[in-house]
Design an enzyme around this catalytic site. Structure first.
Site, short mmCIF file in Angstrom:
data_model
loop_
_atom_site.label_atom_id
_atom_site.label_comp_id
_atom_site.label_asym_id
_atom_site.label_seq_id
_atom_site.Cartn_x
_atom_site.Cartn_y
_atom_site.Cartn_z
N GLY A 42 9.69 32.19 79.27
CA GLY A 42 9.76 33.01 78.05
C GLY A 42 10.14 34.46 78.28
N PRO A 63 2.23 29.77 78.78
CA PRO A 63 3.28 30.80 78.67
C PRO A 63 3.33 31.65 79.93
CG PRO A 63 1.31 31.48 77.48
CD PRO A 63 1.02 30.09 78.00
N LYS A 106 12.57 41.65 71.28
CA LYS A 106 13.89 42.06 71.77
C LYS A 106 14.12 43.56 71.55
CE LYS A 106 15.69 37.44 70.81
NZ LYS A 106 16.42 36.57 69.85
N ILE A 149 12.36 38.92 67.32
CA ILE A 149 13.22 40.10 67.19
C ILE A 149 12.48 41.36 67.62
CG2 ILE A 149 14.39 41.60 65.51
CD1 ILE A 149 15.13 38.98 63.99
N GLY A 205 6.14 32.15 81.88
CA GLY A 205 7.14 31.75 82.86
C GLY A 205 8.54 32.08 82.40
N ASP A 236 24.30 36.18 73.80
CA ASP A 236 23.51 34.94 73.81
C ASP A 236 24.24 33.83 74.54
OD1 ASP A 236 20.94 34.91 72.88
OD2 ASP A 236 21.49 34.80 70.77
N GLN A 291 20.29 35.66 65.15
CA GLN A 291 18.98 35.04 65.29
C GLN A 291 18.95 33.70 64.55
OE1 GLN A 291 16.38 36.41 67.11
NE2 GLN A 291 15.36 34.45 66.80
N THR A 305 71.96 77.41 67.83
CA THR A 305 73.05 77.38 66.86
C THR A 305 72.55 76.66 65.62
OG1 THR A 305 73.92 75.23 67.52
CG2 THR A 305 74.68 77.13 68.79
N ARG A 362 19.59 18.07 77.02
CA ARG A 362 21.03 18.38 77.00
C ARG A 362 21.42 19.25 75.80
NH1 ARG A 362 23.09 12.15 75.66
NH2 ARG A 362 21.57 11.77 74.00
N LEU A 371 73.39 73.95 64.69
CA LEU A 371 73.38 72.52 64.99
C LEU A 371 72.10 72.08 65.70
CD1 LEU A 371 77.05 72.14 66.32
CD2 LEU A 371 76.22 71.91 63.98
N GLY A 372 71.33 73.04 66.21
CA GLY A 372 70.16 72.69 67.01
C GLY A 372 70.57 72.38 68.43
#
Length: 934
Positions: free
Chosen positions: A275, A271, A55, A52, A273, A124, A99, A379, A172, A381-382
């Protein structure tokens, strides 16, 4: 010859440098934008903490706002899922990593947890949806898991083309092997996946042009297995004993490196590569997610669907039309207009509140075009301003395909159950559902009622307690002993500062300071704050309070206003932020002390509580028109004793959402001499917004009345003068329209006259109004039939408004705030109403002197007069002249930010007629359908 080393460190450094430039480019597009990433961790494993920290460091270097969300090992699966949901709904985060492993003392379903991450934030690439898209080749619409994505980038760096090559993947797993197979396949390699059950692993490896190994067994693949010149990507991380190392072990891959490098053409070290590439590609996915977000949430870029009207003739009742149209789900409409999920609070399926956080998100975006709809002197009445407002936005949106928002006031329930009925527009130009619009909506008016009456209760309680206690007793109760000591609360500190007492220790106040602090000493006859109720109840216009024996003879005359007349409603309409609302609520003056000082809600100690009661009401309400265009319904201040306009906040948010080519159409209450004048001189002064167009609504009916036609009474049949052609009467009455056009031109804004056509109007009458409007200086004048035809009946109006919005606008205020109070009133009376002069009656003259002394003379003016005439006499039609405008009284709405002179007498809480609308309103108990609302 040894293989070329593919350095993950070098490649990842290039990737990060490119990502840094991408982030800088996004900030150029939107200075307030920053990609956001959350790393969610359960527990406190050392290896997880190490990953973490890598990151977070990489994110910081690139310019990503990374947040480490750490949950304890005691966290349950439900708590983890809740945290994921919170991040999913937070628009400031574009990536979410869970994580692994989940280090909890409780059983966790890892699959369920990872699949809870929103696919569009799954940087991820572990959710089933992203895995499914990858497996079927939708590479441009998914996130590729970081390790396989990093492997592909390393392969690209070799210059070896993947297409047509024989590729072998050993392993796999869902994280590496399976997605690596899919990724190579969709890059046109012929792919074989090998695993623990593969019978001839050396033989399969020997045929591979590209070999990717992620089996988790130290140095299992031997150099002699590898095809000469192959590309070898080693994803393994294993520890083997090594006495030469201080730790007693060293890190190796799944490939025997020393022998393999003699066969391979290219190889990754371990290491150094794969990573470093995993972290780099995680950052790449986060930046990609942020780019997608930014691209799909560009202000003004709407992907909106409109609702097709099924027009019927004759036009059915408003409620029948409203129910014939199925509203779009409000969360869908919110997305269509660019609102984010965390910016919207749903209130059922057809209404929602919008968070004020959107203002900050969109603050760098340009505003759209700003249009205010007003009218000639109406008026009783609107004349259809609300209907025209809705018809215009339906025309601009559904017909002309422009981004458009309507911003309208929330109606009071008083008229809904009284004489007027609903206020959602009418015919085929309505806000829907009209039941929701006209009744409780989201409770804003109820919040104002509660807030207002809390102030009233505080006033009378304070006067009661001051009249029954000594200074010392009063002080000791206001600042009570708690845990053996007295302490001022923050609002009391504010009062001390206002009094010029710079002390924070209650024990240090002198007797004189205690008296000044504890006693507001309100003069009962000076109280201007009234209780409110959102019901037409004439018997509350004058009451006596305090008649219970428990009030010890402390009685006084009081009154109720209707809720929309409360100053808190005006504050809501004029506020620009939560902080601004808090300050405005604190400044509201409720009375004057016997010493002549203004007494505020802050003095009463209630302003903070008012802000709490109003914290949801400040958020604009989102609804829609019959044709599916968006509407903000927010605030509903009276148009006489207040300014009669919907909220500044709604207008500001809408202007950002529509984009520079879009339109925001708002409505000002009553005629242009009242609502429009206040819109310009008060609302625009506080908002800083500048309108592009005035739409002035006129009707043949009202113009005939101004020409000398007989009285129009609500609920009574129209006299024959209004239903038969009469060009002479109409031409004479056009003087009122001419004056209102002139009133708009005082502010330097182009005017478009909308002639709201009624069934009885003739072609000659409509043509006459249009020609006289243009002759009077209107930019354009067009007839409209939106009541019967919806947006299609207002397309000509929409086109005229669009043209007018491009014309020069030289907006200016009518008066300078620094002028004396009487001069500002005189300017409005003479320029807008046509008065010869004003007359300040004794009470008004006293208030001028009082408010000037109290420091309120530089506030704008909000005239309270009849809306049925340009003058103060409702029966004077047309353009009255030669009159003196009498100012009976002046009152201060200091929190709202205006003074309102009273011209004549007007009720601030209406009464019910003999047969109120509520006779027709009922509920179907089976369907829960409201009947008879309009």
């Amino acid at each position: 010859m040894s293989a070329q080393i593919i350095s993950g460190k070098e490649v990842s450094a290039k990737v990060r440098e490119g990502l840094k430039k991408d982030v800088e480019q996004m900030k150029l597009q939107d200075p307030n934008f920053k990609p956001g990433l959350v790393v969610l961790q359960v527990g406190d494993r050392d290896d997880s903490n190490l990953y973490i920290s890598m990151k977070l460091k990489a994110a910081a270097e690139i310019g990503i706002n990374a947040t480490h969300m750490r949950l304890p090992e005691t966290a349950t699966e439900e708590e983890v899922l809740h945290s994921i949901t919170e991040v999913n709904e937070n628009s400031s985060f574009h990536g979410l990593i869970v994580q692994l492993p989940l280090d909890s003392i409780h059983k966790m379903d890892t699959e369920k947890v990872t699949n809870a991450v929103a696919p569009e934030k799954d940087v991820d690439g572990l959710t089933s949806i992203n895995a499914g898209k990858l497996s079927r080749g939708d590479l441009g619409d998914c996130f590729i898991p970081c390790t396989p994505n990093g492997c592909m980038e390393l392969i690209r760096q070799t210059g070896v083309s993947v297409a047509g090559k024989k590729a072998v993947v050993i392993g796999r797993s869902k994280i590496v092997g399976a997605p690596m197979h899919d990724l190579l396949l969709w890059n046109n390699a012929t792919v074989t996946t090998c695993h623990s059950k593969t019978t001839d692993l050396p033989g399969e490896v020997g045929r591979a042009d590209i070999l990717v190994v992620g089996i988790g067994k130290a140095e299992m693949v031997k150099g002699e297995w590898i095809k000469k010149g192959a590309v070898v990507i080693d994803c393994g991380i294993n520890h083997v004993p090594d006495e030469t190392k201080a730790s007693g072990k060293r890190v190796v891959g799944d490939v025997h490196y020393d022998s393999a490098k003699e066969q391979a053409g290219f190889i990754t070290p371990v290491p150094g590569g794969v990573g470093p590439m995993t972290v780099a590609m995680l950052m790449a996915n986060t930046v990609l997610s942020a780019k997608r977000f930014l691209g799909s949430h560009q202000p003004g870029k709407w992907n909106i669907t409109y609702t097709k009207l099924n027009l019927q003739k004759p036009v059915p009742s408003d409620i029948v039309i409203s129910r014939s149209c199925v509203p779009k789900p409000i969360d869908g409409l919110a997305r269509e207009v660019g609102l984010l999920s965390d910016e919207v609070e749903l209130y059922g399926k057809t209404k929602a509140k919008v968070q004020l956080s959107i203002i900050k998100r969109l603050q760098a975006q340009p505003d759209g075009k700003y249009v205010v709809v007003t009218g000639i002197t109406p008026t009783p009445l609107g004349e259809g301003k609300s209907t025209t407002t809705i018809g215009l936005v339906q025309a601009l949106g559904a017909q002309m395909k422009l981004n458009v928002f309507a911003c309208v006031r929330q109606p009071s329930q008083g008229p809904t159950f009284g004489i007027k009925g609903g206020a959602a527009g009418g015919g085929y130009s309505q806000v829907i559902p009209m039941e929701e619009f006209n009744l409780h909506l989201t409770g804003d008016i109820h919040a104002i009622t509660a807030s207002n009456n809390l102030v009233s209760a505080a006033i009378d309680a304070r006067m009661f307690h001051e009249s029954t206690q000594t200074d010392k007793a009063l002080y000791n109760r206001l600042v009570p002993l708690i845990g053996g000591q007295r302490k001022f609360c923050p609002i009391q500190i504010n009062r001390l500062r206002k009094l010029g007492i710079e002390k924070t220790d209650p024990s240090t106040l002198t007797e004189e300071e205690i008296t000044r602090f504890a006693r507001l000493d309100i003069e009962p006859s000076s109280i201007t704050w009234h209780r409110v109720l959102d019901t037409n109840d004439r018997f509350l216009r004058k009451i006596t309070i305090g008649q219970s024996p428990t009030e010890k003879g402390f009685t006084r005359e009081a009154q109720f206003d209707i809720t929309v007349a409360s100053e808190i409603m005006a504050v809501l309409a004029l506020t620009s932020s939560m902080e601004d609302m808090r300050q405005r609520l604190a400044k509201m003056v409720v009375a004057t002390s016997r010493g002549g000082a203004p007494v505020t809600t802050e003095d009463l100690g209630v302003s903070g509580a008012l802000t709490v009661l109003m914290k949801d009401a400040i958020k604009p309400n989102l609804m829609q028109t019959l044709e599916g265009t968006p509407v903000f319904v927010h605030a509903g201040p009276f148009a006489n004793i207040a300014h009669g306009n919907s909220s500044i906040l709604a207008d500001k948010i809408a202007l950002k959402l529509v984009g520079p080519e879009g339109f925001v159409v708002t409505e000002a209450g009553f005629g242009a001499d009242i609502g429009m004048e206040k819109f310009f001189n008060i609302k625009c002064r506080y908002s800083g917004l500048r309108p592009h167009v005035v739409v002035l609504v006129a009707t043949v009916r009202a113009l005939k009345m101004h020409g000398g036609g007989p009285t129009v009474t609500a609920g009574m049949p129209l006299p024959k003068e209004y239903i038969e052609e009469n060009l002479e009467l109409l031409e004479k009455g056009c003087s009122n329209m001419r004056k209102q056009i002139e009133n708009a031109q005082h502010f330097g804004v182009p005017v478009v006259v909308a002639v709201n056509a009624f069934k009885a109007d003739t072609e000659l009458e409509l043509d006459l109004v249009c020609s006289m409007a243009k002759a009077a200086g209107a930019f354009d004048a067009v007839r409209c039939s939106h009541w019967a035809e919806g947006g299609a009946g207002a397309v000509a109006l929409g086109q005229a408004v669009q043209r007018a919005s491009e014309a020069p606008s030289k907006f200016k205020f009518l008066y300078d705030l620094e002028l004396p109070i009487a001069d500002k009133i005189r300017i409005i009376a003479q320029k807008i109403y046509g008065a010869d002069d004003i007359e300040l009656l004794p009470e008004a003259q006293h208030k001028v002197e009082l408010y000037t002394k109290q420091g309120f003379s530089n506030l704008p003016i909000c005239m309270a007069k009849t809306h049925l005439s340009l003058s103060h006499e409702a029966d004077k039609k047309g353009v009255p002249s030669g009159f003196i405008l009498p100012i009976r009284d002046i009152r201060a709405s200091v929190g709202s930010g205006f003074l309102f002179p009273l011209v004549g007498t007007m009720p601030t809480i209406p009464g019910l007629p003999t047969r109120p609308c509520f006779y027709d309103i009922d509920l179907d108990p089976e369907t829960e359908q409201v009947n008879g609302l309009f």
